[in-house]
Design a protein around this motif. Structure first.
Motif, short mmCIF file in Angstrom:
data_model
loop_
_atom_site.label_atom_id
_atom_site.label_comp_id
_atom_site.label_asym_id
_atom_site.label_seq_id
_atom_site.Cartn_x
_atom_site.Cartn_y
_atom_site.Cartn_z
N GLY A 41 -15.60 8.30 5.92
CA GLY A 41 -14.18 8.54 5.69
C GLY A 41 -13.60 7.67 4.59
O GLY A 41 -14.21 6.72 4.12
N ILE A 42 -12.38 8.01 4.19
CA ILE A 42 -11.65 7.29 3.15
C ILE A 42 -10.60 6.41 3.84
O ILE A 42 -9.80 6.89 4.64
CB ILE A 42 -10.97 8.27 2.17
CG1 ILE A 42 -11.99 9.22 1.55
CG2 ILE A 42 -10.17 7.51 1.12
CD1 ILE A 42 -13.07 8.54 0.71
N TYR A 43 -10.62 5.12 3.49
CA TYR A 43 -9.73 4.15 4.12
C TYR A 43 -8.86 3.45 3.08
O TYR A 43 -9.26 3.29 1.93
CB TYR A 43 -10.56 3.07 4.86
CG TYR A 43 -11.24 3.60 6.10
CD1 TYR A 43 -10.64 3.44 7.34
CD2 TYR A 43 -12.46 4.26 6.02
CE1 TYR A 43 -11.26 3.93 8.49
CE2 TYR A 43 -13.08 4.75 7.16
CZ TYR A 43 -12.48 4.58 8.38
OH TYR A 43 -13.08 5.07 9.52
N VAL A 44 -7.69 2.99 3.52
CA VAL A 44 -6.78 2.23 2.66
C VAL A 44 -7.29 0.79 2.63
O VAL A 44 -7.41 0.14 3.66
CB VAL A 44 -5.34 2.27 3.20
CG1 VAL A 44 -4.42 1.39 2.36
CG2 VAL A 44 -4.83 3.70 3.26
N SER A 45 -7.60 0.29 1.42
CA SER A 45 -8.10 -1.07 1.31
C SER A 45 -7.01 -2.05 0.91
O SER A 45 -7.09 -3.24 1.23
CB SER A 45 -9.24 -1.15 0.28
OG SER A 45 -8.78 -0.79 -1.00
N ARG A 46 -5.99 -1.57 0.22
CA ARG A 46 -4.94 -2.47 -0.26
C ARG A 46 -3.66 -1.69 -0.49
O ARG A 46 -3.69 -0.59 -1.04
CB ARG A 46 -5.38 -3.12 -1.57
CG ARG A 46 -4.40 -4.12 -2.11
CD ARG A 46 -4.98 -4.88 -3.31
NE ARG A 46 -3.88 -5.36 -4.10
CZ ARG A 46 -3.57 -4.94 -5.32
NH1 ARG A 46 -4.32 -4.05 -5.91
NH2 ARG A 46 -2.53 -5.41 -5.95
N ILE A 47 -2.54 -2.26 -0.08
CA ILE A 47 -1.21 -1.71 -0.36
C ILE A 47 -0.63 -2.55 -1.49
O ILE A 47 -0.55 -3.77 -1.38
CB ILE A 47 -0.28 -1.77 0.87
CG1 ILE A 47 -0.89 -1.05 2.07
CG2 ILE A 47 1.09 -1.23 0.53
CD1 ILE A 47 -0.94 0.43 1.99
N LYS A 48 -0.25 -1.90 -2.58
CA LYS A 48 0.29 -2.63 -3.73
C LYS A 48 1.76 -2.96 -3.50
O LYS A 48 2.55 -2.10 -3.11
CB LYS A 48 0.14 -1.79 -5.00
CG LYS A 48 -1.30 -1.52 -5.37
CD LYS A 48 -1.41 -0.64 -6.58
CE LYS A 48 -2.86 -0.30 -6.88
NZ LYS A 48 -2.96 0.64 -8.01
N GLU A 49 2.11 -4.20 -3.76
CA GLU A 49 3.47 -4.68 -3.58
C GLU A 49 4.43 -3.84 -4.42
O GLU A 49 4.17 -3.56 -5.59
CB GLU A 49 3.56 -6.15 -4.00
CG GLU A 49 4.86 -6.80 -3.65
CD GLU A 49 4.85 -8.29 -3.97
OE1 GLU A 49 5.94 -8.80 -4.26
OE2 GLU A 49 3.78 -8.91 -3.95
N ASN A 50 5.52 -3.41 -3.83
CA ASN A 50 6.57 -2.60 -4.46
C ASN A 50 6.10 -1.21 -4.90
O ASN A 50 6.79 -0.53 -5.65
CB ASN A 50 7.20 -3.34 -5.65
CG ASN A 50 7.92 -4.60 -5.22
OD1 ASN A 50 8.57 -4.61 -4.19
ND2 ASN A 50 7.77 -5.66 -5.98
#
Length: 143
Positions: A41-50
């Motif tokens: 599966g595809i996972y979120v590795s990082r949420i970019k600030e703003n």
């Protein structure tokens, strides 16, 4: 107590509007580079600030993305998934699986209370942390 960890798994539809930095998150996974053992599966590795995802607030690092604009992400190479996100358009609909740890499962005797689920504790703590961080940033800008 057996030490096993229980997870609460929920699914959610998240609609994001592409911003100047794209959708505002990075992904890992795919059939060619599994992030989770035995799961392509595809996972979120990082949420970019703003970024769009951070401003929306619902997508979290570690979330599994099940589909983009209704297109299933099963059995995709990583680069194919990246291309799908890049070509998804301005308004993007994500079907996401959140997996929240619900604490260890132990043997409970009859009549013993189960306790408060960890999600019920973490949500208010997370909200207070976000408010404190926002207040700190606002205060810092005024200096």
């Amino acid at each position: 107590m057996n030490g096993r960890v229980d997870y609460l798994v929920t699914e959610e539809e998240i609609n994001l509007t592409r911003g100047p930095s794209g959708l505002g998150f990075n992904i890992v996974g795919g059939t060619d580079q599994q992030y989770v053992s035995n799961d392509s599966g595809i996972y979120v590795s990082r949420i970019k600030e703003n970024g769009a995802a951070a401003l929306d607030g619902r997508l979290q690092e570690g979330d599994k993305i099940l589909s983009v604009n209704g297109q299933d992400l099963k059995n995709l190479l990583h680069q194919d998934a990246v291309d799908l996100f890049r070509n998804a358009g301005y308004a993007v609909s994500l079907r996401v699986q959140h997996r929240v740890q619900n604490g260890p499962i132990g043997h409970r005797g009859e009549g013993e209370p189960g306790g408060i689920p960890i999600a019920m504790v973490l949500l208010p703590v997370f909200a207070l942390t976000m408010v404190a961080a926002w207040a700190f940033m606002r205060y810092r800008q005024q200096l």
